[in-house]
Design a protein around this motif. Structure first.
Motif, mmCIF file in Angstrom:
data_model
loop_
_atom_site.group_PDB
_atom_site.id
_atom_site.type_symbol
_atom_site.label_atom_id
_atom_site.label_comp_id
_atom_site.label_asym_id
_atom_site.label_seq_id
_atom_site.Cartn_x
_atom_site.Cartn_y
_atom_site.Cartn_z
ATOM 1 N N PRO A 64 -3.575 -70.314 -32.354
ATOM 2 C CA PRO A 64 -2.195 -69.854 -32.565
ATOM 3 C C PRO A 64 -1.518 -69.295 -31.323
ATOM 4 O O PRO A 64 -0.304 -69.224 -31.261
ATOM 5 C CB PRO A 64 -2.357 -68.759 -33.631
ATOM 6 N N ASN A 65 -2.314 -68.877 -30.335
ATOM 7 C CA ASN A 65 -1.718 -68.254 -29.146
ATOM 8 C C ASN A 65 -2.299 -68.884 -27.889
ATOM 9 O O ASN A 65 -2.650 -68.204 -26.929
ATOM 10 C CB ASN A 65 -1.987 -66.746 -29.146
ATOM 11 N N LEU A 66 -2.366 -70.212 -27.896
ATOM 12 C CA LEU A 66 -3.001 -70.937 -26.799
ATOM 13 C C LEU A 66 -2.133 -70.881 -25.552
ATOM 14 O O LEU A 66 -0.950 -71.201 -25.582
ATOM 15 C CB LEU A 66 -3.231 -72.396 -27.200
ATOM 16 N N SER A 67 -2.739 -70.477 -24.447
ATOM 17 C CA SER A 67 -2.021 -70.419 -23.177
ATOM 18 C C SER A 67 -1.961 -71.811 -22.557
ATOM 19 O O SER A 67 -2.947 -72.561 -22.608
ATOM 20 C CB SER A 67 -2.729 -69.446 -22.230
ATOM 21 N N PRO A 68 -0.820 -72.191 -21.987
ATOM 22 C CA PRO A 68 -0.720 -73.494 -21.359
ATOM 23 C C PRO A 68 -1.563 -73.622 -20.093
ATOM 24 O O PRO A 68 -1.857 -74.719 -19.640
ATOM 25 C CB PRO A 68 0.781 -73.606 -21.026
ATOM 26 N N LYS A 69 -1.959 -72.499 -19.505
ATOM 27 C CA LYS A 69 -2.760 -72.533 -18.298
ATOM 28 C C LYS A 69 -4.230 -72.722 -18.636
ATOM 29 O O LYS A 69 -4.754 -72.103 -19.554
ATOM 30 C CB LYS A 69 -2.580 -71.223 -17.518
ATOM 31 N N ARG A 70 -4.875 -73.576 -17.906
ATOM 32 C CA ARG A 70 -6.305 -73.782 -18.080
ATOM 33 C C ARG A 70 -7.067 -72.727 -17.290
ATOM 34 O O ARG A 70 -6.776 -72.487 -16.123
ATOM 35 C CB ARG A 70 -6.711 -75.183 -17.609
ATOM 36 N N SER A 71 -8.034 -72.121 -17.950
ATOM 37 C CA SER A 71 -8.809 -71.080 -17.291
ATOM 38 C C SER A 71 -10.191 -71.611 -16.942
ATOM 39 O O SER A 71 -10.725 -72.500 -17.608
ATOM 40 C CB SER A 71 -8.924 -69.857 -18.196
ATOM 41 N N SER A 72 -10.768 -71.055 -15.919
ATOM 42 C CA SER A 72 -12.088 -71.480 -15.473
ATOM 43 C C SER A 72 -13.165 -70.961 -16.417
ATOM 44 O O SER A 72 -12.924 -70.066 -17.232
ATOM 45 C CB SER A 72 -12.346 -70.970 -14.050
#
Length: 219
Positions: A64-72
């Motif tokens: 529901p609160n997925l960030s568009p930035k990919r994290s390592s």
């Protein structure tokens, strides 16, 4: 506001409410003598684990609160460790607050701590799943006009209902009724559970009825 998103919220909340009911019924088929009142500490553990696991799974699936930035991978590990630390700190903090409100300091330590774990599962764990270990985001969500999505509005409502339920559940304890459910912390934990379930049901209904007035803006 998208109706599809509201239906997802309703389905997730109803599943969460149903899981609480199952924790009171299903263990009795495998555990002789298991009851919510008779083996209350065991039920507290079962309820906390089941509700916590379901919340984590639902947020991983629904995102529901997925960030568009990919994290390592390292960032994800760090975030996970922080969430575990925050949850443990929440349990300790709730335990201290409960003692300050009149719970036994030395006696019934296990009961008080397991009740604190249950409260943390109903409140802090949801914040960690939705917002992560971001205290500023928590403060924003629980301010007057803070929520930026229907999920955050639901989080606000269920958290408030859980805490109010636990508070109201303490009222019958000092009364001279001599009932089994007045033993610490049964009435408080049941009050918190009823409040949590009520919040899960009320939240999507309240959002639906007020959807024309609700406007979520990015900050």
């Amino acid at each position: 506001m998208r109706e599809a998103e509201l239906r997802r919220l309703l389905a997730a909340n109803l599943l969460g409410a149903f899981s609480v009911v199952l924790t009171a019924v299903v263990p009795g088929f495998f555990w002789d003598g298991f009851t919510v009142l008779g083996t209350h500490l065991a039920w507290l553990c079962v309820c906390s684990v089941c509700v916590g696991a379901l919340n984590i799974i639902l947020h991983l699936v629904l995102k529901p609160n997925l960030s568009p930035k990919r994290s390592s991978f390292a960032h994800k590990i760090s975030r996970f460790v922080k969430c575990c630390i925050y949850f443990f700190m929440s349990c300790i903090l709730f335990h201290a607050i409960i003692v300050l409100y009149g719970a036994p300091l030395i006696e019934s330590v296990t009961e008080t701590f397991l009740f604190a774990v249950l409260l943390s599962t109903f409140t802090t764990l949801q914040c960690l799943c939705l917002l992560g270990p971001n205290v500023q985001a928590w403060i924003r969500v629980f301010s007057k006009n803070g929520p930026m999505s229907i999920w955050e509005s639901s989080l606000q409502i269920t958290t408030l209902c859980s805490i109010l339920g636990a508070w109201f559940g303490a009222f019958p304890i000092p009364l001279d009724w001599d009932r089994p459910w007045q033993v610490w912390p049964i009435s408080c934990s049941l009050g918190a559970t009823f409040g949590y379930v009520a919040g899960l049901v009320i939240a999507p209904l309240w959002i639906h009825w007020n959807r024309k007035q609700l406007t979520y803006k990015s900050r």
